[in-house]
Motif scaffolding. Structure first.
Motif, PDB file in Angstrom:
ATOM      1  N   LEU A   1       1.833   6.651  -6.776  1.00  0.00           N
ATOM      2  CA  LEU A   1       0.847   7.660  -7.164  1.00  0.00           C
ATOM      3  C   LEU A   1       1.368   9.068  -6.911  1.00  0.00           C
ATOM      4  O   LEU A   1       1.175   9.979  -7.731  1.00  0.00           O
ATOM      5  CB  LEU A   1      -0.459   7.440  -6.395  1.00  0.00           C
ATOM      6  CG  LEU A   1      -1.269   6.193  -6.782  1.00  0.00           C
ATOM      7  CD1 LEU A   1      -2.454   6.020  -5.834  1.00  0.00           C
ATOM      8  CD2 LEU A   1      -1.764   6.314  -8.216  1.00  0.00           C
ATOM      9  N   PHE A   2       2.020   9.230  -5.772  1.00  0.00           N
ATOM     10  CA  PHE A   2       2.583  10.549  -5.451  1.00  0.00           C
ATOM     11  C   PHE A   2       3.670  10.937  -6.452  1.00  0.00           C
ATOM     12  O   PHE A   2       3.716  12.077  -6.918  1.00  0.00           O
ATOM     13  CB  PHE A   2       3.144  10.525  -4.019  1.00  0.00           C
ATOM     14  CG  PHE A   2       3.802  11.812  -3.616  1.00  0.00           C
ATOM     15  CD1 PHE A   2       3.041  12.910  -3.213  1.00  0.00           C
ATOM     16  CD2 PHE A   2       5.190  11.957  -3.658  1.00  0.00           C
ATOM     17  CE1 PHE A   2       3.642  14.096  -2.848  1.00  0.00           C
ATOM     18  CE2 PHE A   2       5.791  13.148  -3.309  1.00  0.00           C
ATOM     19  CZ  PHE A   2       5.025  14.226  -2.888  1.00  0.00           C
ATOM     20  N   ALA A   3       4.529   9.965  -6.773  1.00  0.00           N
ATOM     21  CA  ALA A   3       5.596  10.229  -7.735  1.00  0.00           C
ATOM     22  C   ALA A   3       5.023  10.569  -9.113  1.00  0.00           C
ATOM     23  O   ALA A   3       5.497  11.479  -9.804  1.00  0.00           O
ATOM     24  CB  ALA A   3       6.532   9.025  -7.820  1.00  0.00           C
ATOM     25  N   ARG A   4       3.968   9.817  -9.491  1.00  0.00           N
ATOM     26  CA  ARG A   4       3.351  10.093 -10.800  1.00  0.00           C
ATOM     27  C   ARG A   4       2.695  11.469 -10.828  1.00  0.00           C
ATOM     28  O   ARG A   4       2.806  12.217 -11.814  1.00  0.00           O
ATOM     29  CB  ARG A   4       2.306   9.023 -11.088  1.00  0.00           C
ATOM     30  CG  ARG A   4       1.598   9.176 -12.431  1.00  0.00           C
ATOM     31  CD  ARG A   4       2.559   9.136 -13.587  1.00  0.00           C
ATOM     32  NE  ARG A   4       1.884   9.226 -14.866  1.00  0.00           N
ATOM     33  CZ  ARG A   4       2.491   9.463 -16.013  1.00  0.00           C
ATOM     34  NH1 ARG A   4       3.826   9.627 -16.046  1.00  0.00           N
ATOM     35  NH2 ARG A   4       1.820   9.523 -17.136  1.00  0.00           N
TER      36      ARG A   4
ATOM     37  N   ILE B   1       0.833  -1.206   0.000  1.00  0.00           N
ATOM     38  CA  ILE B   1       0.000   0.000   0.000  1.00  0.00           C
ATOM     39  C   ILE B   1       0.861   1.247   0.000  1.00  0.00           C
ATOM     40  O   ILE B   1       0.597   2.218  -0.745  1.00  0.00           O
ATOM     41  CB  ILE B   1      -0.946  -0.025   1.221  1.00  0.00           C
ATOM     42  CG1 ILE B   1      -1.977  -1.161   1.083  1.00  0.00           C
ATOM     43  CG2 ILE B   1      -1.660   1.313   1.376  1.00  0.00           C
ATOM     44  CD1 ILE B   1      -2.838  -1.373   2.304  1.00  0.00           C
ATOM     45  N   LEU B   2       1.909   1.255   0.815  1.00  0.00           N
ATOM     46  CA  LEU B   2       2.806   2.418   0.845  1.00  0.00           C
ATOM     47  C   LEU B   2       3.487   2.610  -0.498  1.00  0.00           C
ATOM     48  O   LEU B   2       3.647   3.749  -0.976  1.00  0.00           O
ATOM     49  CB  LEU B   2       3.846   2.234   1.965  1.00  0.00           C
ATOM     50  CG  LEU B   2       3.320   2.371   3.397  1.00  0.00           C
ATOM     51  CD1 LEU B   2       4.425   2.031   4.393  1.00  0.00           C
ATOM     52  CD2 LEU B   2       2.795   3.776   3.651  1.00  0.00           C
ATOM     53  N   LEU B   3       3.889   1.503  -1.095  1.00  0.00           N
ATOM     54  CA  LEU B   3       4.536   1.600  -2.406  1.00  0.00           C
ATOM     55  C   LEU B   3       3.578   2.158  -3.451  1.00  0.00           C
ATOM     56  O   LEU B   3       3.946   2.972  -4.291  1.00  0.00           O
ATOM     57  CB  LEU B   3       5.042   0.219  -2.820  1.00  0.00           C
ATOM     58  CG  LEU B   3       5.781   0.156  -4.167  1.00  0.00           C
ATOM     59  CD1 LEU B   3       7.046   1.014  -4.076  1.00  0.00           C
ATOM     60  CD2 LEU B   3       6.136  -1.289  -4.512  1.00  0.00           C
ATOM     61  N   ALA B   4       2.308   1.713  -3.361  1.00  0.00           N
ATOM     62  CA  ALA B   4       1.314   2.237  -4.314  1.00  0.00           C
ATOM     63  C   ALA B   4       1.092   3.726  -4.114  1.00  0.00           C
ATOM     64  O   ALA B   4       1.026   4.508  -5.090  1.00  0.00           O
ATOM     65  CB  ALA B   4      -0.005   1.479  -4.148  1.00  0.00           C
TER      66      ALA B   4
ATOM     67  N   ILE C   1       3.727  14.531 -13.210  1.00  0.00           N
ATOM     68  CA  ILE C   1       2.779  15.175 -14.125  1.00  0.00           C
ATOM     69  C   ILE C   1       2.626  16.663 -13.814  1.00  0.00           C
ATOM     70  O   ILE C   1       2.614  17.503 -14.722  1.00  0.00           O
ATOM     71  CB  ILE C   1       1.410  14.468 -14.048  1.00  0.00           C
ATOM     72  CG1 ILE C   1       1.517  13.066 -14.649  1.00  0.00           C
ATOM     73  CG2 ILE C   1       0.343  15.277 -14.778  1.00  0.00           C
ATOM     74  CD1 ILE C   1       0.250  12.247 -14.509  1.00  0.00           C
ATOM     75  N   GLN C   2       2.538  17.017 -12.560  1.00  0.00           N
ATOM     76  CA  GLN C   2       2.210  18.394 -12.179  1.00  0.00           C
ATOM     77  C   GLN C   2       3.426  19.293 -12.019  1.00  0.00           C
ATOM     78  O   GLN C   2       3.303  20.510 -12.158  1.00  0.00           O
ATOM     79  CB  GLN C   2       1.407  18.394 -10.873  1.00  0.00           C
ATOM     80  CG  GLN C   2       0.071  17.673 -10.995  1.00  0.00           C
ATOM     81  CD  GLN C   2      -0.751  17.787  -9.741  1.00  0.00           C
ATOM     82  OE1 GLN C   2      -0.667  18.783  -9.026  1.00  0.00           O
ATOM     83  NE2 GLN C   2      -1.555  16.767  -9.463  1.00  0.00           N
TER      84      GLN C   2
END
Length: 582
Positions: free
Chosen positions: A32-35, A25-28, A39-40
């Motif tokens: 998501l945070f890295a993605r 879960i932490l890796l996911a 992107i932003q």
């Protein structure tokens, strides 16, 4: 013992699974945070582009009408009037069963002047979204169509070009096509100047097509510009009426007339016959629409002789008071015969022009080199583009040869072997009348005319102009060009039309002249191409048109008569001497 061990191991297995699940879960979340950060923060441009493609739109800023074309006094020669275009949406027509209203469609066909079957054929494809039914209908027709309330039939505003003066200015002003783009004349030559450019604004729209944000101007709208010509419509109308009458009377193939302001190089009148009605596009034919005053070339005949005399004076071949022996009235050069109508004997240079002596011209021209003759013609503007930018303008033809025969040099002296446009010939006479000073020609009115340049010596130009007055007087070949009350100078010309292998039986009648001679203001050239019947000489077919148009123009411009000026001044001086001074 074994059971107790198993009880101890089971919590360890469950705890490991829990840690593994938390790690996933932490890796996911980290992914998501890295993605999101990528992107932003690191690479947001692509996502912004995708969003902009779905929401940003360009909105056109409405433009103004096409610019007007006016004469020098502000009279409108070309204007745009509002009309409507009738268009249809075949998909909407079929979706709303519009074709079921047969009587309304029959009425629409009748008011548009289109067969009913052909009208229905235009909207039979239900996949199409746009088709024109009629362009540029009048407001009255548009209102009638609007009251029919046919689903899928719509109106959109547009403009139609209207030419108030009709055929009088047709060749000069030209015309536009149905989309408002110039295709002839001034309309085409200055199309970009007359056409407005719509501006563009960037806006953001929602999925319903509503503007939710105005992001500013992308490009500014450019207003259409008006054009003020140098043409005087009063003179233009007079010239066209007179030229058309002569064209029809002599059953000519065509006719052209050009009038210039000697002092400024401005074109005051430019007309042709036959003409056409630019308001009726259905009658448009390319060959009828060309401006013959600048596109068609002719051998000028004897109207070229004054320029050759200037060349002889400048190169010291003769003086203004020289005598020339034309006896016996003919000669042979290269097996060709050159002759006058009769033996004029020993005559002055002025009489050479007055009687249009070919022998006198040949005697002078043979004492010069071809290069000297051609140099003079170029300085008079022959063989050179006028620079006015009119559509289809011809430069004419001044011959260039490495070796000249005697007969080629001789015929050049009386206007054969060289071709000019009526505009070029008018410019040459304007230079003569202006003391040898050449002003750049213009059809667009200028606030300040540019300074001219001395093309030929002033004393020679003035001497030749004095000689040309005798051509219009008693004993001259152009008595039909005389104008009561004004001193006029000019030269007739009659040239045979060239055909394959020589010259045919058709003629071109020309007259070129200037008035008033005491202070020259106007230069005028008249060309009657292929007149039929017994009258074909320039003095018979072109000179009367010159007299009528020049007389009217002098009066319209309030130019004082000068024919008896010197005599009047002498009488006034004698009367003044009898009055005692106080």
């Amino acid at each position: 013992m074994s059971r107790r061990n198993r009880q101890k191991k089971e919590p360890l297995l469950a705890l490991g699974r829990f840690h593994f699940t938390c790690a996933v879960i932490l890796l996911a979340f980290f992914a998501l945070f890295a993605r999101a950060a990528w992107i932003q923060v690191i690479s947001p441009d692509r996502l912004r582009l995708e969003g902009d493609l779905r929401s940003l739109r360009s909105a056109a800023v409405s433009n103004t009408s096409r610019g007007m074309v006016m004469d020098r006094n502000g009279e409108e020669l070309a204007v745009s009037v509002p009309v409507q275009a009738v268009w249809a949406d075949p998909k909407q027509i079929h979706a709303e069963r519009s074709l079921d209203r047969e009587q309304a469609w029959q009425a629409l066909a009748e008011v548009l002047g289109v067969p009913h079957d052909r009208l229905l054929a235009r909207v039979e494809n239900p996949k199409r979204r746009f088709v024109y039914l009629q362009r540029q209908v009048t407001p009255a027709v548009a209102e009638y169509i609007r009251k029919l309330r046919l689903p899928g039939v719509h109106l959109r505003p547009e403009e139609r070009r209207f030419y108030p003066t009709g055929e009088i200015n047709a060749h000069l002003v030209g015309m536009t096509n149905i989309d408002g783009n110039g295709i002839e004349g001034i309309e085409r030559a200055f199309n970009d100047w007359l056409t407005a450019q719509p501006g563009e604004r960037k806006v953001r729209k929602d999925r319903m097509g509503r503007v939710i944000e105005d992001l500013g101007v992308v490009s500014e709208a450019r207003q259409a510009n008006n054009i003020e010509l140098t043409i005087d419509q009063r003179i233009q109308a007079l010239a066209y009426r007179s030229l058309k009458r002569a064209f029809e009377f002599h059953r000519a193939t065509s006719a052209s007339l050009v009038m210039l302001d000697v002092k400024t190089g401005e074109v005051l009148a430019m007309v042709n016959a036959p003409s056409f009605n630019p308001n009726n596009r259905s009658q448009y034919q390319g060959f009828r629409a060309r401006n013959r005053a600048v596109t068609d070339t002719y051998e000028p005949g004897s109207t070229l002789k004054p320029m050759i005399v200037v060349s002889a004076l400048e190169n010291g071949v003769v003086k203004a008071n020289s005598m020339i022996d034309t006896s016996p009235g003919w000669m042979r050069l290269g097996g060709k015969r050159v002759a006058d109508t009769r033996n004029l004997g020993n005559i002055s240079v002025e009489t050479v022009l007055q009687r249009s002596s070919n022998m006198g011209m040949v005697r002078m021209a043979m004492e010069e080199t071809p290069e000297q003759l051609l140099d003079t013609l170029y300085r008079f503007g022959l063989g050179i583009d006028s620079g006015m930018g009119l559509v289809g303008e011809s430069t004419g033809m001044v011959p260039q040869r490495r070796r000249w025969s005697d007969i080629e040099q001789a015929t050049l002296s009386f206007g054969y072997g060289v071709t000019v446009t009526p505009l070029q010939l008018a410019q040459a006479y304007a230079i003569l009348a202006n003391g040898g000073v050449r002003h750049p020609l213009t059809i667009i009115k200028r606030s300040q005319p540019p300074a001219g340049e001395q093309a030929v010596p002033r004393q020679h130009a003035e001497a030749v102009m004095h000689m040309l007055e005798s051509v219009v007087g008693p004993g001259g070949t152009a008595r039909n060009a005389a104008i009561a009350g004004y001193r006029v100078g000019g030269k007739t010309g009659t040239s045979r039309k060239a055909i394959a292998g020589g010259y045919g039986s058709d003629y071109v009648g020309l007259f070129a002249g200037v008035a008033p001679l005491s202070d020259p203001r106007l230069a005028l050239v008249v060309v009657i191409n292929e007149p039929q019947g017994d009258q074909y000489y320039g003095g018979q077919v072109a000179a009367p048109v010159f007299a009528e148009v020049m007389s009217g123009a002098l009066q319209l411009l309030n130019i004082r008569p000068d024919a008896a000026t010197e005599e009047q001044f002498q009488l006034a001086g004698q009367e003044a001497a009898l009055v005692p001074h106080t």
